[in-house]
Write an enzyme that holds these catalytic residues in place. Sequence first.
Site: not given
Length: 667
Positions: A293-295
């Site tokens: 889960l990017d950023a």
Amino acid sequence: MLLRVRPQGRSAQDRSADDGSSHIVTASAATSDAVTRDATTHGAVAHGAAADTGLRARVRRHLELIYPEHMTEPSAEQLVEDVLASVGIEPTDPMSPPSSMTEPPAQPRWDQRDVAMITYADSITQAGEVPLRTLHDLLDDLTGDVVTIVHVLPFYPSSSDGGFAVVNHRAVDPRLGSWEDIRELAETCTVMADLVVNHVSADHPWMEQFCRGEMPGSRFLLSAEPEDDLSSVVRPRTTPLLREVETPDGPRLLWCTFSHDQIDLDFGEPDVLLELLRTVACLVDGGVRWFRLDAVAYLWKELGTSCLNLPQTHEIVKLLRTLLEVRCPGSVVITETNVPHEQNVAYWGDGDEAHLVYNFSLPPLIAHTMVSGSATALQQWLAQLEAPPAGASFFNFIASHDGIGLRPAEGLLGRADVARLVAAARSAGGTHSEFDTAQGPRPYELNVSLWDLLAGDGDALGIAQFLAAHTIMLSLAGIPALYVHALLGTPSYWTPISEPPRIVTEHDLPPVEPSRRTINRRKLTLDEAVDLLGAQGGVRRQVLVELVRRMLVRGGQPAFHPDSAQVSLDVGNRAFGVIRGGPDSGQTVVSVTNVSQDPLAVDLGVLAGRCPADSAGARFDSEGCVDLLDDSVHEQDAGVVLAAGQTRWLCLESQRRAPAGAAGSHA
């Protein structure tokens, strides 16, 4: 064909058929069972088990915390149904019995044989072949089957930021390959992919719709009003937060946490969440099993707050885990939150949120340790580190496609320490970026090749420190992840704005962007990678082979299971010590690394005295020990000498295990 190099004294496992193509390096490795441990998710994936009352109730509880204003009947029940349908979980027949899949059986998600590699699909390319197929072949050539998990950085159509400005989250950029290539990769290893949850590209269709005043884009993108007070917003950039665009209703302001090419999504709209879940279903069908889960920390926004790590963000992560446990049993949710340590590990929740969190404090702490020659800060951090909840762990790394984040070192390193790291990065040919605070800009991350920072010109001391940094990571609890350019020893790639970078014309791939992060995102042809490994007398190939050998040794030791016990061992500021394993593992390994530039002697009696009384290490002074890394035997009345940058993995002879893949090895 290039020379194949294998760990000395270990049998090799060659490919059953060799097509005569160019090889970089092949090492013998453990026969990975990362796929067979999760056989239910690596074959054809069904559209999900029928949803029963228990699952519905859990989903409803999540939604009540995320969207309380939407959770009145009949809309509440409809939203629950929409969530289940979007992720691909079939509705249940009211007359059928509850599904047993609402409580999926526990199964091991990882063990000590697991190692991840972080790479772009096109980090290394070969003329006449799509990059994803080259990557598939490269894994065997580069590391044998030591790598069991591959994080393929965004492979979607995108417009900037190294793939993180996504134009279409449910497509593979045809210049890189196809979903079939991803599925083929998933047949031999676990594929980890990015969910870029916070934003979409300014070239996304939703942006076009927003500018035309059309649905759904006009609802899906996050806008702001000129009078909004945004002074409390925390973000990792110094660029303006808002971007003005023209619409039929006049100028509008769009929220851009990262760049004006990355437009933030409005998760206050439940339909945005449903679109995310449809993307999750697409990735599952494409063979992805680990979801980064990017950023994600920036996902939910509320005026008057920092818009960072808000409760709704945590609840959405919990909802994703709940749904994936049914939709794709054995899958792993990983949160990427480049924030101070306590905020980062909060994403474990109570064992009901992320399975893994990026160990963001580790890269700056290890860099500081090697640059300063003192293990004090790293040792103190480890001593106070709380164990993760059951079923959770760290995703350990020291280099990646991004820089070395400095925010996670807040409270762990002083300003003088950070200034020394910035100076070291610049001295090594790198730079650093900053972020805004109320007190003015502060260093945000170092942008430098890890090879240049630690190994420098490839002298003996630099090589020892480079190996030591990785071996410390391999010694710690969690899943180790190695960046492809660290494995290759790629130097910094700084391209001034005025100079166009090399374009990989064979596949019409976009050029590397001239930004600070470009420095660690170099694109190589296969021939260039081969030349790099052979440069300076092949020093990089020798380092790669040694790293693979150490991963093999680690893979055979149950003490290095990601979940096994971990105890800090203080052996003075010139060395870093950690005890892994114990009675539950059937093995204890004491890892000691000399982080100084001079030889270091450690008395076994002193070492044993600093180990817990019930630890096998406490018996070193009466029984002696063996070093798993060089097979040396150390008698009980002798000292242990460590050269500069040397690591010793010490254990009792009776607890010694063979490296993974070697005859007689067992876990």
